[in-house]
Write a protein that holds these residues in place. Structure first.
Motif, short mmCIF file in Angstrom:
data_model
loop_
_atom_site.label_atom_id
_atom_site.label_comp_id
_atom_site.label_asym_id
_atom_site.label_seq_id
_atom_site.Cartn_x
_atom_site.Cartn_y
_atom_site.Cartn_z
N GLN A 5 -20.78 7.96 -39.41
CA GLN A 5 -19.62 8.30 -38.58
C GLN A 5 -18.34 8.22 -39.40
O GLN A 5 -17.45 9.07 -39.25
CB GLN A 5 -19.52 7.36 -37.38
N TYR A 8 -18.08 11.35 -41.56
CA TYR A 8 -17.66 12.52 -40.78
C TYR A 8 -16.18 12.44 -40.41
O TYR A 8 -15.48 13.44 -40.44
CB TYR A 8 -18.52 12.68 -39.53
N LYS A 9 -15.71 11.25 -40.08
CA LYS A 9 -14.29 11.08 -39.76
C LYS A 9 -13.43 11.36 -40.98
O LYS A 9 -12.41 12.05 -40.89
CB LYS A 9 -14.04 9.67 -39.24
N LYS A 11 -14.22 13.29 -43.51
CA LYS A 11 -14.31 14.73 -43.76
C LYS A 11 -13.34 15.48 -42.84
O LYS A 11 -12.66 16.41 -43.28
CB LYS A 11 -15.74 15.21 -43.55
N LYS A 12 -13.26 15.07 -41.59
CA LYS A 12 -12.35 15.72 -40.65
C LYS A 12 -10.89 15.51 -41.07
O LYS A 12 -10.08 16.44 -41.04
CB LYS A 12 -12.57 15.16 -39.24
N ASN A 50 -13.81 17.08 -50.28
CA ASN A 50 -14.65 17.67 -49.24
C ASN A 50 -16.02 18.08 -49.79
O ASN A 50 -17.04 17.90 -49.12
CB ASN A 50 -13.96 18.89 -48.62
N SER A 54 -19.60 16.62 -48.57
CA SER A 54 -20.67 17.52 -48.15
C SER A 54 -21.95 17.25 -48.93
O SER A 54 -23.04 17.26 -48.36
CB SER A 54 -20.25 18.98 -48.34
N LEU A 57 -23.52 14.10 -47.53
CA LEU A 57 -24.15 14.34 -46.24
C LEU A 57 -25.42 15.16 -46.39
O LEU A 57 -26.40 14.91 -45.70
CB LEU A 57 -23.16 15.06 -45.30
#
Length: 76
Positions: A5, A8-9, A11-12, A50, A54, A57
């Motif tokens: 999580q 992902y946060k 990355k956002k 980024n 990626s 992930l």
């Protein structure tokens, strides 16, 4: 919040920063060459971050999928 999580946060947030700097550049809001170069450097750094996220992930998803394979013994 677990590690995935958090990634992902992050990355956002990086994507939002990239969009913000891109908008400033596209709209011509940079008033001198030094600021332009600085902002282009920011964009390059954000893109690299980024890409690394990626890659992390992608590796995580591959690792998770490896555990779902069932091998059957067909030699009987």
């Amino acid at each position: 919040m677990d590690g995935i999580q958090l990634i992902y946060k992050l990355k956002k947030e990086v994507s939002e920063l990239t969009d913000s700097v891109s908008d400033i550049l596209i709209n011509g809001e940079v008033d001198n060459w030094a600021k332009y170069q600085y902002m282009v450097g920011q964009l390059k750094a954000y893109q690299q971050i980024n890409q690394e996220i990626s890659n992390l992930l992608e590796n995580k998803e591959q690792d998770e999928n490896e555990g779902t394979v069932v091998k059957l013994n067909t030699e009987n």
